[in-house]
Design a protein around this motif. Structure first.
Motif, PDB file in Angstrom:
ATOM      1  N   LEU A 199      -8.123   3.627   3.098  1.00  0.00           N
ATOM      2  CA  LEU A 199      -7.364   2.539   2.482  1.00  0.00           C
ATOM      3  C   LEU A 199      -8.351   1.549   1.892  1.00  0.00           C
ATOM      4  N   GLU A 200      -8.279   1.385   0.566  1.00  0.00           N
ATOM      5  CA  GLU A 200      -9.116   0.387  -0.106  1.00  0.00           C
ATOM      6  C   GLU A 200      -8.443  -0.968   0.045  1.00  0.00           C
ATOM      7  N   LEU A 201      -9.148  -1.908   0.640  1.00  0.00           N
ATOM      8  CA  LEU A 201      -8.596  -3.234   0.887  1.00  0.00           C
ATOM      9  C   LEU A 201      -9.670  -4.253   0.540  1.00  0.00           C
ATOM     10  N   GLY A 202      -9.564  -4.827  -0.677  1.00  0.00           N
ATOM     11  CA  GLY A 202     -10.629  -5.724  -1.122  1.00  0.00           C
ATOM     12  C   GLY A 202     -11.951  -4.968  -1.133  1.00  0.00           C
ATOM     13  N   PRO A 203     -12.997  -5.532  -0.533  1.00  0.00           N
ATOM     14  CA  PRO A 203     -14.295  -4.850  -0.507  1.00  0.00           C
ATOM     15  C   PRO A 203     -14.406  -3.786   0.593  1.00  0.00           C
ATOM     16  N   TRP A 204     -13.352  -3.642   1.377  1.00  0.00           N
ATOM     17  CA  TRP A 204     -13.428  -2.769   2.543  1.00  0.00           C
ATOM     18  C   TRP A 204     -12.783  -1.412   2.262  1.00  0.00           C
ATOM     19  N   ARG A 205     -13.287  -0.414   2.964  1.00  0.00           N
ATOM     20  CA  ARG A 205     -12.773   0.954   2.858  1.00  0.00           C
ATOM     21  C   ARG A 205     -12.472   1.404   4.286  1.00  0.00           C
ATOM     22  N   ILE A 206     -11.199   1.396   4.635  1.00  0.00           N
ATOM     23  CA  ILE A 206     -10.793   1.582   6.026  1.00  0.00           C
ATOM     24  C   ILE A 206     -10.272   3.010   6.217  1.00  0.00           C
ATOM     25  N   PRO A 207     -10.813   3.755   7.193  1.00  0.00           N
ATOM     26  CA  PRO A 207     -10.465   5.170   7.346  1.00  0.00           C
ATOM     27  C   PRO A 207      -9.123   5.392   8.037  1.00  0.00           C
ATOM     28  N   ARG A 208      -8.623   6.607   7.881  1.00  0.00           N
ATOM     29  CA  ARG A 208      -7.401   7.034   8.548  1.00  0.00           C
ATOM     30  C   ARG A 208      -7.535   6.817  10.064  1.00  0.00           C
ATOM     31  N   GLY A 209      -6.451   6.360  10.680  1.00  0.00           N
ATOM     32  CA  GLY A 209      -6.438   6.178  12.125  1.00  0.00           C
ATOM     33  C   GLY A 209      -6.627   4.743  12.574  1.00  0.00           C
ATOM     34  N   TYR A 210      -7.055   3.864  11.660  1.00  0.00           N
ATOM     35  CA  TYR A 210      -7.209   2.451  12.002  1.00  0.00           C
ATOM     36  C   TYR A 210      -5.889   1.718  11.807  1.00  0.00           C
ATOM     37  N   ASN A 211      -5.660   0.707  12.626  1.00  0.00           N
ATOM     38  CA  ASN A 211      -4.619  -0.273  12.357  1.00  0.00           C
ATOM     39  C   ASN A 211      -5.227  -1.429  11.579  1.00  0.00           C
ATOM     40  N   VAL A 212      -4.445  -2.033  10.705  1.00  0.00           N
ATOM     41  CA  VAL A 212      -4.867  -3.240   9.997  1.00  0.00           C
ATOM     42  C   VAL A 212      -3.884  -4.340  10.352  1.00  0.00           C
ATOM     43  N   MET A 213      -4.394  -5.394  10.985  1.00  0.00           N
ATOM     44  CA  MET A 213      -3.547  -6.494  11.452  1.00  0.00           C
ATOM     45  C   MET A 213      -3.720  -7.720  10.558  1.00  0.00           C
ATOM     46  N   VAL A 214      -2.614  -8.240  10.072  1.00  0.00           N
ATOM     47  CA  VAL A 214      -2.636  -9.522   9.365  1.00  0.00           C
ATOM     48  C   VAL A 214      -2.429 -10.609  10.399  1.00  0.00           C
ATOM     49  N   SER A 215      -3.420 -11.472  10.577  1.00  0.00           N
ATOM     50  CA  SER A 215      -3.285 -12.562  11.540  1.00  0.00           C
ATOM     51  C   SER A 215      -2.469 -13.684  10.910  1.00  0.00           C
ATOM     52  N   ILE A 216      -1.192 -13.738  11.256  1.00  0.00           N
ATOM     53  CA  ILE A 216      -0.308 -14.776  10.717  1.00  0.00           C
ATOM     54  C   ILE A 216      -0.793 -16.153  11.146  1.00  0.00           C
ATOM     55  N   ALA A 242       0.810  -1.227   0.000  1.00  0.00           N
ATOM     56  CA  ALA A 242       0.000   0.000   0.000  1.00  0.00           C
ATOM     57  C   ALA A 242       0.841   1.273   0.000  1.00  0.00           C
ATOM     58  N   GLY A 243       2.147   1.152   0.053  1.00  0.00           N
ATOM     59  CA  GLY A 243       3.033   2.311  -0.046  1.00  0.00           C
ATOM     60  C   GLY A 243       2.833   3.312   1.067  1.00  0.00           C
ATOM     61  N   ASP A 244       2.786   4.602   0.678  1.00  0.00           N
ATOM     62  CA  ASP A 244       2.707   5.651   1.694  1.00  0.00           C
ATOM     63  C   ASP A 244       1.298   5.864   2.244  1.00  0.00           C
ATOM     64  N   LYS A 245       0.370   5.001   1.890  1.00  0.00           N
ATOM     65  CA  LYS A 245      -0.972   5.068   2.488  1.00  0.00           C
ATOM     66  C   LYS A 245      -0.970   4.518   3.910  1.00  0.00           C
ATOM     67  N   VAL A 246       0.084   3.762   4.236  1.00  0.00           N
ATOM     68  CA  VAL A 246       0.176   3.163   5.569  1.00  0.00           C
ATOM     69  C   VAL A 246       1.580   3.368   6.122  1.00  0.00           C
ATOM     70  N   ILE A 247       1.693   3.311   7.437  1.00  0.00           N
ATOM     71  CA  ILE A 247       2.981   3.307   8.116  1.00  0.00           C
ATOM     72  C   ILE A 247       2.998   2.113   9.061  1.00  0.00           C
TER      73      ILE A 247
END
Length: 436
Positions: free
Chosen positions: A325-342, A71-76
């Motif tokens: 952040l567009e992620l598949g069918p989801w539209r996630i707003p600024r300020g959220y964390n997105v966790m990948v459950s390994i 996602a590049g600079d859309k996320v930190i």
């Protein structure tokens, strides 16, 4: 961290209605169980609200994970991250150009020809540790594995010997344990200060940094600094593209980061490896035969399968800084964390057939799929992955060449949370006898 603003265009995955405090308690007690139950209810994406991390989306889909990591600079990096406890100079705290420059600087010492030098250190430490092992008597492998990985880090990274080695040996283990616990617990009210892992870690971290500052100064003044091959010396001699060196504070934070990220995780994975192979005599026999023949392919596959089936770190995450952040069918707003459950990804039968079966063969003759993420992904994939893999390979090779690992029909050990890392609940019980 300010609360994210939701609007009519926001499309979040389904969320549990449990209060945030209850969610936090469940996550601290067992993230794996909590996330697993939400996955069973909602599928491969759901929303939670956790203490420390705040509102977060948890995903367990390889395609969505790849979208997040690119996602590049859309996320930190996830907020807060391990930089909160490791220091502002740690690679975990850096973003953008600074992060890329630091990775470029630190990558060479952890890859390439220098790895052969470190292999010898690992083998020496394994032989020293195993010289006192009891025979035909069960013991927890976690402690000796942690001692081996700590000694390797202290020698390979710090070049520590003599009094420095002894002092760091006393100082580092309690600091790493306290830091692992503090990373997942918010700072508690003053009245609970005696049980607050953040305060205990702060005290130990300050003592550690004071000693490292002295060690860095002495190393910088070492007349044979440029002839040394430890990573501290390499960092002191390295330069950014503009010719400037790392500051002492940056080096100290990176040294603590290497200890925290490379000592506990590698030692724990090795304990899981012994826990796994003791319960699979056919796999154990094949590993021994390969060692005797001088091979390594099946051993490497066994390490990959251990990391898949028993991931020590169970999630990798990013923080949304773009408006959405567009992620598949989801539209996630600024300020959220997105966790990948390994953990959930590694248990996904769509990615790994019969995931409950321990089968190193699934990694023979193939490159691990994008769903295999024990080292995280994207530009923040663990910079020490090659070093850790080498270390685990040498430990297993040396132990299997010197000892007969005795199988067991005991029940598998459960996951036990040490804070950041998940360890075998009984310490990875091991029993051996010396080979003729």
């Amino acid at each position: 961290m300010s609360a994210p603003v939701l609007d009519d265009e926001t499309a979040l995955p389904p969320a549990t209605r449990l209060p945030s405090a209850v969610q936090g308690l469940a996550a601290v007690t067992s993230r794996r169980l909590f996330f697993g139950r939400l996955h069973d209810r909602f599928g491969s994406a759901f929303t939670v609200d956790l203490p420390v991390f705040g509102p977060s989306v948890v995903i367990s889909d390889a395609t969505l994970a790849r979208e997040l990591f690119t996602a590049g600079d859309k996320v930190i990096n996830v907020q807060p991250n391990l930089g909160r406890i490791l220091g502002a100079g740690s690679i975990f705290s850096l973003e953008g150009r600074e992060h890329r420059a630091r990775r470029k600087l630190l990558t060479p010492p952890l890859h390439g020809k220098r790895m052969k030098t470190y292999e010898q250190i690992v083998e020496e430490e394994v032989r020293a540790e195993t010289s006192t092992w009891p025979t035909e008597t069960e013991f927890a492998s976690m402690e000796p594995m942690m001692r081996i990985t700590l000694n390797v880090i202290l020698r390979a990274v710090f070049g520590a010997v003599g009094k420095d080695l002894d002092h760091l040996h006393r100082l580092i283990p309690p600091t790493v344990v306290a830091g692992s616990r503090a990373a997942t617990v918010p700072e508690l009210p003053r009245v609970l200060g005696r049980v607050d892992p953040n305060r205990r870690y702060a005290r130990l971290h300050a003592e550690c940094m004071e000693y490292l500052a002295d060690l860095i100064t002495r190393s910088r003044n070492d007349p044979v600094l440029e002839e040394r091959d430890d990573i501290l010396a390499l960092m002191l001699c390295s330069r950014y593209d503009d010719g400037t060196p790392m500051s002492d504070a940056e080096i100290a934070d990176e040294l603590v980061t290497m200890l925290a990220a490379g000592h506990e995780t590698t030692g724990t994975t090795l304990a899981w490896a012994f826990e796994r192979i003791r319960r699979h005599p056919d796999i154990l026999a094949r590993l021994v035969a390969e060692v005797d023949e001088g091979g390594s392919e099946y051993r490497h596959a066994t390490i990959l399968e251990t990391q898949r089936s028993r991931p020590v770190i169970d999630f990798a995450a990013r923080h949304v800084v773009a408006e959405h952040l567009e992620l598949g069918p989801w539209r996630i707003p600024r300020g959220y964390n997105v966790m990948v459950s390994i953990a959930l990804l590694h248990d996904d039968s769509r990615e790994f057939a019969d995931p409950d079966r321990f089968d190193p063969g699934r990694f023979l003759g193939t490159t691990p799929s994008p769903a295999w993420l024990p080292f995280g992904g994207g530009t923040r994939r663990c910079i020490g992955a090659a070093f850790a893999t080498m270390e685990m390979d040498v430990v297993l090779r040396t132990v299997l060449s010197e000892f007969e690992v005795l199988p067991t029909d005991a029940r598998p050990e459960r996951f036990f949370s040490r804070g950041v890392a998940y360890a075998p609940s009984r310490g990875g019980r091991l029993a051996v006898r010396r080979r003729a």
